[in-house]
Scaffold this motif. Structure first.
Motif, PDB file in Angstrom:
ATOM      1  N   ILE A  71     -63.614  -9.767  26.922  1.00 19.00           N
ATOM      2  CA  ILE A  71     -63.321 -11.122  27.393  1.00 19.00           C
ATOM      3  C   ILE A  71     -62.884 -11.880  26.148  1.00 19.00           C
ATOM      4  N   ARG A  72     -61.736 -12.514  26.215  1.00 17.23           N
ATOM      5  CA  ARG A  72     -61.202 -13.209  25.035  1.00 17.23           C
ATOM      6  C   ARG A  72     -61.169 -14.705  25.310  1.00 17.23           C
ATOM      7  N   ILE A  73     -61.823 -15.474  24.454  1.00 25.38           N
ATOM      8  CA  ILE A  73     -61.840 -16.931  24.539  1.00 25.38           C
ATOM      9  C   ILE A  73     -61.036 -17.407  23.337  1.00 25.38           C
ATOM     10  N   ALA A  74     -59.884 -18.043  23.581  1.00 20.89           N
ATOM     11  CA  ALA A  74     -58.973 -18.333  22.485  1.00 20.89           C
ATOM     12  C   ALA A  74     -58.414 -19.743  22.564  1.00 20.89           C
ATOM     13  N   ALA A  75     -58.158 -20.299  21.374  1.00 16.34           N
ATOM     14  CA  ALA A  75     -57.433 -21.558  21.285  1.00 16.34           C
ATOM     15  C   ALA A  75     -55.983 -21.291  21.695  1.00 16.34           C
ATOM     16  N   GLN A  76     -55.345 -22.303  22.287  1.00 19.29           N
ATOM     17  CA  GLN A  76     -53.940 -22.173  22.674  1.00 19.29           C
ATOM     18  C   GLN A  76     -53.106 -21.743  21.459  1.00 19.29           C
ATOM     19  N   HIS A  77     -53.345 -22.380  20.328  1.00 17.00           N
ATOM     20  CA  HIS A  77     -52.725 -22.013  19.062  1.00 17.00           C
ATOM     21  C   HIS A  77     -53.829 -21.941  18.011  1.00 17.00           C
ATOM     22  N   VAL A  78     -53.752 -20.991  17.111  1.00 18.92           N
ATOM     23  CA  VAL A  78     -54.771 -20.849  16.074  1.00 18.92           C
ATOM     24  C   VAL A  78     -54.897 -22.165  15.302  1.00 18.92           C
ATOM     25  N   GLY A  79     -56.125 -22.690  15.241  1.00 12.70           N
ATOM     26  CA  GLY A  79     -56.392 -23.956  14.566  1.00 12.70           C
ATOM     27  C   GLY A  79     -56.064 -25.182  15.402  1.00 12.70           C
ATOM     28  N   GLY A  80     -55.588 -24.989  16.610  1.00 14.32           N
ATOM     29  CA  GLY A  80     -55.187 -26.107  17.464  1.00 14.32           C
ATOM     30  C   GLY A  80     -56.306 -26.711  18.287  1.00 14.32           C
ATOM     31  N   VAL A  81     -57.457 -26.059  18.327  1.00 20.32           N
ATOM     32  CA  VAL A  81     -58.600 -26.560  19.100  1.00 20.32           C
ATOM     33  C   VAL A  81     -59.757 -26.790  18.137  1.00 20.32           C
ATOM     34  N   THR A  82     -60.251 -28.027  18.121  1.00 17.83           N
ATOM     35  CA  THR A  82     -61.415 -28.371  17.304  1.00 17.83           C
ATOM     36  C   THR A  82     -62.583 -28.640  18.228  1.00 17.83           C
ATOM     37  N   ILE A  83     -63.718 -28.002  17.940  1.00 18.85           N
ATOM     38  CA  ILE A  83     -64.958 -28.234  18.675  1.00 18.85           C
ATOM     39  C   ILE A  83     -65.865 -29.042  17.760  1.00 18.85           C
ATOM     40  N   GLY A  84     -66.162 -30.271  18.152  1.00 25.45           N
ATOM     41  CA  GLY A  84     -67.044 -31.146  17.390  1.00 25.45           C
ATOM     42  C   GLY A  84     -68.232 -31.552  18.242  1.00 25.45           C
ATOM     43  N   GLY A  85     -69.012 -32.499  17.764  1.00 26.20           N
ATOM     44  CA  GLY A  85     -70.180 -32.951  18.507  1.00 26.20           C
ATOM     45  C   GLY A  85     -71.440 -32.288  18.008  1.00 26.20           C
ATOM     46  N   SER A  86     -72.377 -32.045  18.929  1.00 23.13           N
ATOM     47  CA  SER A  86     -73.683 -31.532  18.529  1.00 23.13           C
ATOM     48  C   SER A  86     -73.808 -30.016  18.586  1.00 23.13           C
ATOM     49  N   ASP A  87     -72.920 -29.332  19.291  1.00 24.42           N
ATOM     50  CA  ASP A  87     -73.072 -27.889  19.500  1.00 24.42           C
ATOM     51  C   ASP A  87     -71.719 -27.201  19.483  1.00 24.42           C
ATOM     52  N   GLY A  88     -71.772 -25.870  19.525  1.00 27.10           N
ATOM     53  CA  GLY A  88     -70.569 -25.047  19.626  1.00 27.10           C
ATOM     54  C   GLY A  88     -70.821 -23.954  20.650  1.00 27.10           C
ATOM     55  N   PHE A  89     -70.316 -22.766  20.398  1.00 29.00           N
ATOM     56  CA  PHE A  89     -70.561 -21.634  21.284  1.00 29.00           C
ATOM     57  C   PHE A  89     -71.957 -21.069  21.021  1.00 29.00           C
ATOM     58  N   ASP A  90     -72.648 -20.700  22.091  1.00 34.49           N
ATOM     59  CA  ASP A  90     -73.939 -20.025  22.006  1.00 34.49           C
ATOM     60  C   ASP A  90     -73.761 -18.670  22.683  1.00 34.49           C
ATOM     61  N   VAL A  91     -73.599 -17.629  21.879  1.00 31.14           N
ATOM     62  CA  VAL A  91     -73.405 -16.282  22.411  1.00 31.14           C
ATOM     63  C   VAL A  91     -74.779 -15.658  22.571  1.00 31.14           C
ATOM     64  N   ILE A 100     -63.854 -14.466  20.297  1.00 33.86           N
ATOM     65  CA  ILE A 100     -63.646 -15.910  20.228  1.00 33.86           C
ATOM     66  C   ILE A 100     -62.684 -16.139  19.070  1.00 33.86           C
ATOM     67  N   ASP A 101     -61.477 -16.657  19.373  1.00 36.64           N
ATOM     68  CA  ASP A 101     -60.411 -16.718  18.379  1.00 36.64           C
ATOM     69  C   ASP A 101     -59.750 -18.078  18.269  1.00 36.64           C
ATOM     70  N   GLY A 102     -59.457 -18.484  17.031  1.00 35.70           N
ATOM     71  CA  GLY A 102     -58.555 -19.585  16.765  1.00 35.70           C
ATOM     72  C   GLY A 102     -59.126 -20.981  16.761  1.00 35.70           C
ATOM     73  N   PHE A 103     -60.434 -21.126  16.864  1.00 27.19           N
ATOM     74  CA  PHE A 103     -61.069 -22.437  16.933  1.00 27.19           C
ATOM     75  C   PHE A 103     -61.424 -22.969  15.554  1.00 27.19           C
ATOM     76  N   VAL A 104     -61.474 -24.304  15.446  1.00 21.02           N
ATOM     77  CA  VAL A 104     -62.003 -24.986  14.265  1.00 21.02           C
ATOM     78  C   VAL A 104     -63.298 -25.632  14.719  1.00 21.02           C
ATOM     79  N   PHE A 105     -64.407 -25.370  13.993  1.00 17.44           N
ATOM     80  CA  PHE A 105     -65.707 -25.904  14.365  1.00 17.44           C
ATOM     81  C   PHE A 105     -66.108 -26.980  13.363  1.00 17.44           C
ATOM     82  N   THR A 106     -66.387 -28.186  13.880  1.00 15.90           N
ATOM     83  CA  THR A 106     -66.867 -29.281  13.031  1.00 15.90           C
ATOM     84  C   THR A 106     -68.163 -29.846  13.582  1.00 15.90           C
ATOM     85  N   HIS A 107     -68.779 -29.147  14.545  1.00  8.35           N
ATOM     86  CA  HIS A 107     -70.017 -29.631  15.172  1.00  8.35           C
ATOM     87  C   HIS A 107     -71.164 -29.632  14.170  1.00  8.35           C
ATOM     88  N   ALA A 108     -72.187 -30.387  14.518  1.00  8.76           N
ATOM     89  CA  ALA A 108     -73.356 -30.550  13.622  1.00  8.76           C
ATOM     90  C   ALA A 108     -74.052 -29.227  13.377  1.00  8.76           C
TER      91      ALA A 108
END
Length: 108
Positions: A71-91, A100-108
């Motif tokens: 299962i591939r979870i990907a940003a539309q373009h590499v570096g084009g999706v930023t996940i911010g806020g309090s959380d990110g992915f919980d695998v 999980i590809d192409g995301f920028v994470f700035t969450h706490a």
């Protein structure tokens, strides 16, 4: 019943054995992303539209792909999706064969 001969049989086996093209699901919100992840099947691609998304809870990944069919979870373009806020992915432990590809994470 039609006889194919060795070459025809080999071609039928090769063509019949090809994996189907991956089904791509495009999402543009965290709620849609979570819903699509919860329903994902092996070989599917979940593409997140470029933008900045702010989380207030984890995006849980519980589903399992399969060998050769992740299962591939990907940003539309590499570096084009930023996940911010309090959380990110919980695998979680039940997840397997997930990319999980192409995301920028700035969450706490």
């Amino acid at each position: 019943m039609r006889a194919y001969g060795p070459v025809g049989l080999a071609i039928c086996v090769l063509l019949g054995g090809r994996p189907a093209a991956a089904e791509v699901h495009r999402v543009d919100s965290l709620a849609a992303l979570q819903s699509r992840i919860d329903a994902a099947a092996p070989g599917e691609v979940i593409e997140v539209r470029d933008g900045v998304y702010t989380t207030s809870s984890p995006v849980a990944v519980r589903r399992a792909g399969a060998p050769g069919r992740p299962i591939r979870i990907a940003a539309q373009h590499v570096g084009g999706v930023t996940i911010g806020g309090s959380d990110g992915f919980d695998v979680v432990a039940t997840a397997a064969y997930v990319e999980i590809d192409g995301f920028v994470f700035t969450h706490a």
